[in-house]
Each structure stands twice: as structure tokens, then as C-alpha cells.
Design an enzyme around this catalytic site. Structure first.
Site: not given
Length: 388
Positions: A216, A316
Site C-alpha cells: 500500500h 485494481h
């Protein structure tokens, strides 16, 4: 055919405490997204989805206001089938006529962030309308699909070293997945702790299940390099967002230091961001989020960059049903399309907003052949969770 109305709504769906997970984004207590509804004068309705943040939680008032008060009114009376033209008008604002006439962009100052996310939601709805008008799935309008089904990987993996193997094996069993993804990074503290969890996962999964890691963007360059050295023997499918998206040169430095493929893109907003990733040789796998990056129109341009640079496209898809379906269509129609993300965190906007399901069998997801995005929105669900 003319656009009659454009309406954006913020959907805020609480997640029961027993289904919540904790990551570096904090405890995820809800799933939030902006639902875009476009209706034509002839009665066709298209739906899209936009996101204000990559994390599940977010305050989406600004995104709703931008669509309802700026982009929406400007689109009323336009032909929804002119998707490229409308995309350029939204992206270039008051200089849109120059962009169309001169053949290059004159973008508004908000050419990143919330503005492009808003364009994403509108763009998906326009493609949905076009598909319904033509009685064809979006992938057919994009040139056809490469295959009727595409491989998917199970995305989750928050457990500690003692339980991560069991958690990921549970994912494999749920859909016959041949690949999984786990989270690493700052939440573990020192990279050695993340590496310990990765090795526990690999030991449990064995050598034949693909294993990806997602930080992340929480490491700095030195930490990311160190993590890569610690897990070189784990045969990772990729290492996702090793450093912040604001440090593309740093990401390129990480990639140059390791044989582990680097994946990135969920924090990027348009083709120019992905062009920079390609030119800097910062990533091996592009991961645009179609509710963020500019929609299907921009995702296909991003896919073309990936194809030209011999990179892979793996959207994503930690999203609601509409952006998830859009990602399926774009990946299936792109030469660079490779694998699809399937969230195994609690995601009611994927499983309850749509009347259709997206089942995974033997690690594969069927690319729907229903008209448009192939999603029938449950308006009762949408009304129940609309924030006003």
C-alpha cells in the site's frame, strides 16, 4: 439520443464488526462508493461508479457535488454515444473546444484526484448506455474479448505469521484460486516481520500457488529494498506499491534492485501517470482502478501503454459491482490483460448492489456477455444506503 439527467449518490454501507478487517488504512467499518446514474431522453439508463479514496472508507460529498453540479449539467442534451468527445470536454473544461480542434490536451487544474474520479463514474455510465443501446457487452464494443473466462486471484491476507497460511489456504479453497495476495508494510513494523509472514504463507501454500504482496505504498525506498532481499526466495508473483505513488523514481530504484516484479497503479489517475511509470521502468504490472483512473476510456489507453512496453494489465478491483464489471471488460479486451483481482474482504457493494453474481470457479471468472456492463443495479439497496 440525448442525455436527460445525471445523478450521483454517495453509498455508505456499514460492515458488521465481525466481518471488518484492520490494515494500514485502519479498521474498515464501511464500504463507500459513488453511484452515477445517467438517463437518456429515450429512456435508456446507464450506471457508473466513482471512488474518492483507494481505501474503503471515505467522505464522498465533494465527488457527488462535482458530478451533480458541474459535469452533469454540462452533459445534459449531449449525445451519450460520443464518449471520447465527452471525456475530453470534462477533462479539458472551458478549453475543451481547443483540445478537440488541436488534437492535444488543455486540461483543467484538477487533472488528477477527485476530478478524474468523477470523470470515471460518468464514463462507465456512458459505456453502459452505449452497450445497452447496441445490445452488446462493452467488451464487444472495445474489439472483443480474448477469452470467455480470465484467471483471478484472491485478495486479502491480513493475518499474522501464525495464521496467514491458514487464511490464504481458505481463499484457495473458496474459489479454486491459483493465486492469492496478502498485505505487508508499515502495519507489521520492521520489514523482517512482513518477510516472516510471507515465508509462512509460502510454506503453507506450497510452490504452485501464486503469491503476491501489497505494501500500500507504506515503505520508503530503503525499507522496500530490504523487504525484497528478505523474500527473494519466496517466488513472489509481484510486490505491489512498494513505495508511495508520489515517488515514481524511488519505485524505479526498487524495481532495478530486485528480480521480483513490481506492480502499481491503483493510486494513479490517468494515462500520463502510467506513461511516467513505463518511461521510468518503475513497474511490471499496471493496476488502474476504473473508478479512479478515468473509466473505461482511459483504462484502454493505459492498457495500450502497457502493451507497447510489454507490461501486464491487472486492474485494481477492490470496488463495487460496476467498476468491477468495467475492469473485467477492459482486461478482457486489452492485449495486456492478465489477471483479475477478487476481493475477499467484506464488500457489500460487490455482492449486494448488483442483482447478478460474479462467481469464481477453478480460479476463473466469466466475462459477462450481457449488454452494457452487464450489471442490474438493485435500486432498493442503493436507496437504503444513500447518504444525503
Amino acid at each position: 439520443m440525448k442525455i436527460k439527467s445525471v445523478l450521483a449518490r454517495w453509498l455508505h454501507v456499514p460492515i458488521p464488526p465481525e466481518q471488518q478487517h484492520v490494515s494500514d488504512f485502519g479498521r474498515i467499518g464501511s464500504f463507500d462508493s459513488v453511484l452515477v446514474r445517467i438517463e437518456t431522453e429515450c429512456g435508456l439508463v446507464g450506471y457508473g461508479e466513482a471512488k474518492e479514496e483507494v481505501g474503503s472508507e471515505g467522505n464522498s460529498h465533494a465527488l457527488v457535488a462535482l458530478i451533480n453540479r458541474k459535469f452533469g449539467p454540462a452533459l445534459v442534451g449531449e449525445d451519450p454515444r460520443d464518449i471520447t468527445r465527452l471525456w475530453e470536454l470534462m477533462y479539458n473544461g472551458c478549453r475543451g473546444h481547443y483540445a478537440l480542434a488541436e488534437g492535444h490536451v488543455f486540461p483543467i487544474l484538477g487533472r488528477r484526484g477527485v476530478s478524474v474520479s468523477a470523470i470515471s463514474g460518468v464514463d462507465l455510465a456512458l459505456w453502459d448506455i452505449l452497450g445497452k443501446h447496441m445490445n452488446a457487452p462493452v467488451w464487444r464494443l472495445l474489439g472483443g474479448r480474448k477469452a470467455a473466462r480470465m484467471p483471478a486471484y484472491a485478495s486479502g491476507g491480513w493475518a499474522d505469521a501464525d495464521r496467514i497460511g491458514q487464511q490464504l489456504l481458505g481463499y484457495v479453497e473458496r474459489g479454486g484460486f491459483k493465486a492469492v495476495k496478502m498485505r505487508v508494510g508499515v502495519i507489521d513494523g520492521d520489514p523482517v516481520h512482513s518477510a516472516r509472514r510471507v515465508h509462512a504463507a509460502r510454506e503453507a501454500l506450497g510452490p504452485d500457488i501464486g503469491l503476491a504482496c501489497d505494501a500500500h505504498g507504506t515503505y520508503n525506498v530503503a525499507q522496500a529494498k530490504r523487504f525484497c532481499r528478505l523474500v527473494e526466495d519466496a517466488n513472489l508473483m509481484w510486490f505491489e506499491e512498494p513505495v508511495t505513488a508520489d515517488d515514481k523514481r524511488g519505485m524505479a530504484e526498487v524495481r532495478a534492485s530486485t528480480a521480483i516484479p513490481i506492480a502499481a497503479g491503483e493510486s494513479e489517475f490517468n494515462r500520463f501517470d502510467f506513461r511516467d511509470l513505463a518511461e521510468l521502468r518503475a513497474a511490471d504490472v499496471f493496476q488502474p482502478d476504473l473508478a479512479i483512473c478515468g473509466g473505461i476510456t482511459e483504462a484502454m489507453r493505459i492498457g495500450a501503454i502497457a502493451s507497447a512496453w510489454n507490461l501486464r494489465l491487472a486492474p485494481h478491483l477492490w470496488t463495487g459491482a460496476l467498476a468491477f464489471a468495467a475492469g473485467l471488460h477492459a482486461a478482457a479486451a486489452s492485449p495486456a490483460g492478465w489477471i483479475l483481482e477478487y476481493s475477499l474482504g467484506a464488500n457489500p457493494l460487490l455482492h449486494e448492489l448488483a442483482r447478478e453474481a460474479f462467481p469464481v470457479q477453478d480460479g476463473l471468472i466469466e466475462i459477462p456477455d450481457r449488454p452494457g456492463l452487464g450489471v442490474t443495479v438493485n435500486e432498493e439497496f442503493a436507496e437504503r444506503y444513500t447518504i444525503t
